[in-house]
Design a protein around this motif. Sequence first.
Motif, PDB file in Angstrom:
ATOM      1  N   ASN A 166       0.845  -1.198   0.000  1.00  0.00           N
ATOM      2  CA  ASN A 166       0.000   0.000   0.000  1.00  0.00           C
ATOM      3  C   ASN A 166       0.877   1.245   0.000  1.00  0.00           C
ATOM      4  OD1 ASN A 166      -2.418  -1.514   0.148  1.00  0.00           O
ATOM      5  ND2 ASN A 166      -2.083  -1.813   2.343  1.00  0.00           N
ATOM      6  N   GLN A 169       3.968   5.030   3.123  1.00  0.00           N
ATOM      7  CA  GLN A 169       3.060   3.913   3.320  1.00  0.00           C
ATOM      8  C   GLN A 169       2.269   4.199   4.577  1.00  0.00           C
ATOM      9  OE1 GLN A 169       5.827   0.451   3.070  1.00  0.00           O
ATOM     10  NE2 GLN A 169       4.414  -0.210   1.468  1.00  0.00           N
ATOM     11  N   GLY A 206       0.466  -3.768   3.755  1.00  0.00           N
ATOM     12  CA  GLY A 206       0.122  -4.752   2.738  1.00  0.00           C
ATOM     13  C   GLY A 206       1.339  -5.633   2.475  1.00  0.00           C
TER      14      GLY A 206
END
Length: 182
Positions: free
Chosen positions: A56, A85, A92
């Motif tokens: 992510n 992030q 993720g």
Amino acid sequence: MNKFKKMSCRLLIAFGFVAGATGAMAQSSASATATATANVIRPITLTKNVDLAFGNVVPAAGAGTMVLPATSGTPTATFTSGVTQPGTTQHGTVTAAKFTAGGEGAFTYSITLPASAATLIGPALSVDMTVDTWTVSTAGTLSGTAGTAGTEIFYVGGTLNVGAAQAPGGYTGTFSVTVAYN
């Protein structure tokens, strides 16, 4: 000298020339036999074990990057220009690509990374992202000894180029890695 002796003498001389010529001809050529050999080795192979995943990513007001090193486990990424992030529990999946090269044990090989950027295509109407500045963890020697199968694991990382205010959604693209015996 009688005729018989003269003729015998001439015949002996003639036979001597023929014998001498025959011996000389036998010495003017020769032949020998050689053995042809070949050693067939295992072909080199490459298997992708894990995909390159940046996880992510939060875009910034301006363009920036996320650099993912070519290491095992969960690599520590670096960021530029405000790209980040989310918190550590929401990163993720973040992994360098993992490959296994296989072939003849103890043979060396080289790795060819992409010469250009890979395009990651996102949701409709979004601006694509690219991955470039490819890195590799190793390029070495297949394990084992000659005559046995050998393998080696290596990792590939790269730089994700994130646009200014990049649109949310999933982005996907492909890239190729090649291995060859040296």
